[in-house]
Design a protein around this motif. Structure first.
Motif, PDB file in Angstrom:
ATOM      1  N   ALA A 141       0.965  -0.688   0.200  1.00  0.00           N
ATOM      2  CA  ALA A 141       0.159  -0.024  -0.218  1.00  0.00           C
ATOM      3  C   ALA A 141       0.706   1.182   0.056  1.00  0.00           C
ATOM      4  O   ALA A 141       2.243   1.346   0.840  1.00  0.00           O
ATOM      5  CB  ALA A 141      -0.981   0.256   0.885  1.00  0.00           C
ATOM      6  N   LEU A 142       0.239   2.215  -0.172  1.00  0.00           N
ATOM      7  CA  LEU A 142       1.080   3.700  -0.185  1.00  0.00           C
ATOM      8  C   LEU A 142       0.018   4.342   0.160  1.00  0.00           C
ATOM      9  O   LEU A 142      -1.013   4.319  -0.181  1.00  0.00           O
ATOM     10  CB  LEU A 142       1.471   4.837  -2.006  1.00  0.00           C
ATOM     11  CG  LEU A 142       1.947   3.955  -3.213  1.00  0.00           C
ATOM     12  CD1 LEU A 142       1.483   4.322  -3.968  1.00  0.00           C
ATOM     13  CD2 LEU A 142       3.494   3.735  -2.481  1.00  0.00           C
ATOM     14  N   THR A 143       0.357   4.434   1.127  1.00  0.00           N
ATOM     15  CA  THR A 143      -0.514   5.751   1.955  1.00  0.00           C
ATOM     16  C   THR A 143      -0.082   6.956   2.465  1.00  0.00           C
ATOM     17  O   THR A 143       1.450   7.690   3.565  1.00  0.00           O
ATOM     18  CB  THR A 143      -1.088   4.784   3.289  1.00  0.00           C
ATOM     19  OG1 THR A 143      -2.012   5.797   4.157  1.00  0.00           O
ATOM     20  CG2 THR A 143      -0.232   3.936   3.450  1.00  0.00           C
ATOM     21  N   VAL A 169       3.982   1.908   2.229  1.00  0.00           N
ATOM     22  CA  VAL A 169       5.193   2.767   1.978  1.00  0.00           C
ATOM     23  C   VAL A 169       4.855   3.836   2.277  1.00  0.00           C
ATOM     24  O   VAL A 169       3.614   4.781   1.913  1.00  0.00           O
ATOM     25  CB  VAL A 169       5.871   2.284   0.618  1.00  0.00           C
ATOM     26  CG1 VAL A 169       7.113   3.689   0.674  1.00  0.00           C
ATOM     27  CG2 VAL A 169       7.063   1.320   0.448  1.00  0.00           C
ATOM     28  N   ALA A 170       4.572   4.690   3.271  1.00  0.00           N
ATOM     29  CA  ALA A 170       4.337   5.813   3.308  1.00  0.00           C
ATOM     30  C   ALA A 170       4.616   6.983   2.985  1.00  0.00           C
ATOM     31  O   ALA A 170       5.539   6.693   2.153  1.00  0.00           O
ATOM     32  CB  ALA A 170       4.770   6.307   5.518  1.00  0.00           C
ATOM     33  N   LYS A 171       3.939   7.941   2.562  1.00  0.00           N
ATOM     34  CA  LYS A 171       3.997   9.197   1.782  1.00  0.00           C
ATOM     35  C   LYS A 171       4.447  10.113   2.694  1.00  0.00           C
ATOM     36  O   LYS A 171       3.972  10.348   3.148  1.00  0.00           O
ATOM     37  CB  LYS A 171       2.909   9.597   0.827  1.00  0.00           C
ATOM     38  CG  LYS A 171       1.611   8.688   0.108  1.00  0.00           C
ATOM     39  CD  LYS A 171       1.374   8.797  -0.967  1.00  0.00           C
ATOM     40  CE  LYS A 171       0.856   8.062  -1.842  1.00  0.00           C
ATOM     41  NZ  LYS A 171      -0.458   8.623  -2.291  1.00  0.00           N
ATOM     42  N   PRO A 172       5.363  11.462   2.377  1.00  0.00           N
ATOM     43  CA  PRO A 172       6.093  10.974   0.807  1.00  0.00           C
ATOM     44  C   PRO A 172       6.510   9.889   0.729  1.00  0.00           C
ATOM     45  O   PRO A 172       8.167   9.693   1.826  1.00  0.00           O
ATOM     46  CB  PRO A 172       7.211  12.243   1.216  1.00  0.00           C
ATOM     47  CG  PRO A 172       7.135  12.618   2.173  1.00  0.00           C
ATOM     48  CD  PRO A 172       5.974  12.090   2.871  1.00  0.00           C
ATOM     49  N   ILE A 173       7.326   9.435  -0.810  1.00  0.00           N
ATOM     50  CA  ILE A 173       7.957   7.989  -0.664  1.00  0.00           C
ATOM     51  C   ILE A 173       9.231   8.612  -0.367  1.00  0.00           C
ATOM     52  O   ILE A 173      10.275   8.947  -0.913  1.00  0.00           O
ATOM     53  CB  ILE A 173       7.522   7.479  -1.548  1.00  0.00           C
ATOM     54  CG1 ILE A 173       6.127   7.073  -1.902  1.00  0.00           C
ATOM     55  CG2 ILE A 173       9.066   5.967  -2.123  1.00  0.00           C
ATOM     56  CD1 ILE A 173       6.203   6.514  -3.653  1.00  0.00           C
ATOM     57  N   GLN A 190      13.119   6.447  -0.706  1.00  0.00           N
ATOM     58  CA  GLN A 190      13.464   6.492  -1.799  1.00  0.00           C
ATOM     59  C   GLN A 190      14.398   4.686  -0.362  1.00  0.00           C
ATOM     60  O   GLN A 190      14.017   3.753  -1.466  1.00  0.00           O
ATOM     61  CB  GLN A 190      14.944   7.086  -2.963  1.00  0.00           C
ATOM     62  CG  GLN A 190      15.437   5.364  -3.075  1.00  0.00           C
ATOM     63  CD  GLN A 190      14.968   5.420  -4.449  1.00  0.00           C
ATOM     64  OE1 GLN A 190      15.036   6.337  -5.216  1.00  0.00           O
ATOM     65  NE2 GLN A 190      14.641   3.561  -5.011  1.00  0.00           N
ATOM     66  N   ASP A 191      14.634   4.566  -0.174  1.00  0.00           N
ATOM     67  CA  ASP A 191      15.283   3.358   0.861  1.00  0.00           C
ATOM     68  C   ASP A 191      14.574   3.096   1.318  1.00  0.00           C
ATOM     69  O   ASP A 191      14.230   1.556   1.319  1.00  0.00           O
ATOM     70  CB  ASP A 191      16.547   4.151   2.369  1.00  0.00           C
ATOM     71  CG  ASP A 191      17.739   4.924   1.087  1.00  0.00           C
ATOM     72  OD1 ASP A 191      18.076   4.688   0.225  1.00  0.00           O
ATOM     73  OD2 ASP A 191      18.430   5.961   1.950  1.00  0.00           O
ATOM     74  N   LYS A 192      13.638   3.222   1.553  1.00  0.00           N
ATOM     75  CA  LYS A 192      12.376   2.579   2.459  1.00  0.00           C
ATOM     76  C   LYS A 192      11.356   2.204   1.528  1.00  0.00           C
ATOM     77  O   LYS A 192      11.437   0.659   1.689  1.00  0.00           O
ATOM     78  CB  LYS A 192      11.247   3.862   2.916  1.00  0.00           C
ATOM     79  CG  LYS A 192       9.838   2.449   3.460  1.00  0.00           C
ATOM     80  CD  LYS A 192      10.410   2.397   4.922  1.00  0.00           C
ATOM     81  CE  LYS A 192       9.091   1.031   4.972  1.00  0.00           C
ATOM     82  NZ  LYS A 192       9.114  -0.185   6.163  1.00  0.00           N
ATOM     83  N   LEU A 193      11.421   2.354   0.065  1.00  0.00           N
ATOM     84  CA  LEU A 193      10.895   1.796  -1.611  1.00  0.00           C
ATOM     85  C   LEU A 193      11.779   0.710  -1.661  1.00  0.00           C
ATOM     86  O   LEU A 193      11.331  -0.599  -2.185  1.00  0.00           O
ATOM     87  CB  LEU A 193      10.823   3.127  -2.217  1.00  0.00           C
ATOM     88  CG  LEU A 193       9.901   2.763  -3.745  1.00  0.00           C
ATOM     89  CD1 LEU A 193       8.871   1.716  -3.131  1.00  0.00           C
ATOM     90  CD2 LEU A 193      10.237   3.304  -4.500  1.00  0.00           C
ATOM     91  N   ASN A 194      12.881   1.138  -1.332  1.00  0.00           N
ATOM     92  CA  ASN A 194      14.311   0.180  -1.950  1.00  0.00           C
ATOM     93  C   ASN A 194      13.698  -1.446  -0.764  1.00  0.00           C
ATOM     94  O   ASN A 194      13.870  -2.141  -1.388  1.00  0.00           O
ATOM     95  CB  ASN A 194      15.339   0.219  -1.845  1.00  0.00           C
ATOM     96  CG  ASN A 194      15.411   1.202  -2.753  1.00  0.00           C
ATOM     97  OD1 ASN A 194      14.138   1.287  -4.154  1.00  0.00           O
ATOM     98  ND2 ASN A 194      16.093   1.814  -3.348  1.00  0.00           N
TER      99      ASN A 194
END
Length: 273
Positions: free
Chosen positions: A218-220, A240-244, A246-250
């Motif tokens: 989820a993007l939230t 993954v929390a917004k604002p996204i 890069q390290d967390k997404l990875n």
């Protein structure tokens, strides 16, 4: 939110060219700072009489200016109202056929500005993710559902840094339609979307036998206990929390995508129900 209104409006009416967001520091005082925020576009522009009409609350311009036939003005009226509440004023400069510039100046108390201490970026984690994904015989396939055009551009840029193939759709219904058409290794979906939101889309996807094990992320912008419970109930695995970041997404992709492609099970990161 105000900047989002201005950027969304500019993107909506700019079929060709560019949209530029600029923030200039005007004054740095002991207690506060003054900044000018501007959004410029190369869209159709407006005549002077249209600019004057936009100064009136909840006025929409001719639908012919919009490629989607939804008119313009409501978003700017909302933005203007919010700016006035912050002590500023929305200025509009536009030339018909050339583009527009929307700007405002505000003062921000320093105690309300978060302080970010500079640190050397940890390049090992992103590189490790890319290296891990590079080990697969085929590039992973990821699909993203996101309705906000700015967020779509952001996540597109972030995913382009990784050795994966990705497709971005605009709402939950398009997401469901696409995963019915072909298989994906991982799904990323926004929560709040028109037509069909992320919760409903995830729940529908989980009813399909071929997609019951595919990780759904989820993007939230909100991750309260109730939100996490709804994600879990819809069959989502992580968020993954917004604002996204890069390290967390990875790290989330590394955790779920690598194990999914290897056929390994991964525990749901949203906790137990």
């Amino acid at each position: 939110m105000t900047i989002s209104h201005l950027c969304n409006n500019a993107i909506k009416f700019t079929e060709q060219g560019s949209v530029t967001l600029k923030i200039d520091l005007l004054d740095d005082r002991e207690a506060d700072i003054s900044v000018e925020i501007s959004v410029s576009d190369t869209g159709p522009g407006m005549a002077q009489n249209d600019i004057e009409r936009l100064a009136k609350p909840f006025v929409q311009l001719d639908d012919s200016l919009s490629r989607k036939g939804t008119g313009t003005g409501l978003g700017l009226s909302i933005a203007s109202s919010l700016i006035e509440k912050m002590g500023g004023r929305l200025h509009i400069e536009s030339t018909l056929g050339e583009g527009s510039r929307f700007s405002f100046r505000i003062s921000l108390p320093k105690e309300r500005i978060p302080v970010h201490h500079h640190q050397t970026p940890n390049i090992n984690e992103p590189e490790g993710t890319a290296s891990e994904l590079n080990n697969f015989e085929q590039r992973a396939k990821v699909i993203v559902a996101e309705d906000n055009p700015i967020n779509r551009m952001v996540i597109d840029k972030l995913l382009q840094k990784l050795p994966i193939d990705h497709l971005i759709v605009e709402n939950g219904q398009e997401l469901v339609n696409e995963v019915e058409r072909q298989s994906y290794d991982l799904i990323i979906t926004d929560i709040q979307m028109p037509v069909m939101d992320g919760f409903e889309a995830a729940a529908l996807i989980r009813t399909k036998g071929s997609m019951d094990r595919v990780p759904i992320i989820a993007l939230t912008a909100a991750a309260f206990e109730d939100d996490i419970k709804r994600m879990r109930q819809a069959g989502m695995d992580d968020y993954v929390a917004k604002p996204i970041d890069q390290d967390k997404l990875n790290s989330v992709l590394e955790l779920h995508l690598t194990r999914a492609i290897r056929g390994e099970s991964v525990s749901n990161q949203l906790g137990e129900s």
